[in-house]
Design an enzyme around this catalytic site. Sequence first.
Site, mmCIF file in Angstrom:
data_model
loop_
_atom_site.group_PDB
_atom_site.id
_atom_site.type_symbol
_atom_site.label_atom_id
_atom_site.label_comp_id
_atom_site.label_asym_id
_atom_site.label_seq_id
_atom_site.Cartn_x
_atom_site.Cartn_y
_atom_site.Cartn_z
ATOM 1 N N ASP A 61 0.829 -1.211 0.000
ATOM 2 C CA ASP A 61 0.000 0.000 0.000
ATOM 3 C C ASP A 61 0.866 1.265 0.000
ATOM 4 O O ASP A 61 1.989 1.262 0.507
ATOM 5 C CB ASP A 61 -0.906 -0.036 1.239
ATOM 6 N N ASN A 67 -10.749 -2.375 -5.012
ATOM 7 C CA ASN A 67 -9.950 -1.454 -5.835
ATOM 8 C C ASN A 67 -10.525 -1.324 -7.247
ATOM 9 O O ASN A 67 -10.278 -0.335 -7.936
ATOM 10 C CB ASN A 67 -8.491 -1.916 -5.947
#
Length: 221
Positions: free
Chosen positions: A11, A59
């Site tokens: 991330d 996502n």
Amino acid sequence: MTAEHVAIIMDGNGRWAKKRLLPRSAGHRAGFRRMLSLCEHAFERGVRCLTLYALSEENLSRPKEEVEALFSLFREFFPTQAPKLKERGIKLRVIGGLALLPEDIRAMIPPSEELTAGGTRGTLYLALAYSGRGEIVSAANRAVKEGKEVTRETFSSFLSVPPVDLLIRTGGELRLSDFLLYESAYAELYFTKKFFPDFTNGDFDKALKEFSLRDRRFGRI
Ligand code: IPE
Ligand code: IPE
Ligand code: MG
């Protein structure tokens, strides 16, 4: 004690780019490059299984332009990396909601997995369009279809990856974001504020070192 199975929530690509006034896609490209090097390094350090969270099911709801930028990286990944993984004796397995991926990417997966199937040095699990809850539900459905009442031990055989030893999250957030929920039951958690493109091989070694110092009690004393 060494970590046999390391899982990484990669991330912070977007924030890495923002800090440099670059488009988010540049952050993903930088993260992609980092991932390739880190992957090589991890197996050199004796890790047997490496699971990389490259794209969550959620996502896919990001702006189309960003999702497309990520897809282009996967389009590049399979043909260029599968032969390299084969050379290094690493088996590639792709996990996640693969039906949610564009057809051409989906088509790249079976040949890449087959090419590397003979690898005995370790396994790279790439999580794409992945959801931990989705994985548990689909495993439960498969067990039901087979008419099997599962135990904790037999249920694991319906899941895609073995139990996680060390779970690393870069980018500073302190959450799992639907990653390997069942398999991480007793994982050691390691969080770092570094954005993924800045997470060096040395940082990875630091996490392994910390893991080796942890006292894993599994509920015992
Ligand atoms: C991780 O980086 C990569 C993916 C989720 C695909 P992000 O894109 O989430 O980066 P941040 O968290 O916005 O910085
Ligand atoms: C988790 O990161 C998914 C990946 C790194 C692939 P996110 O950026 O999607 O997680 P949240 O939204 O901060 O929970
Ligand atoms: Mg993020």
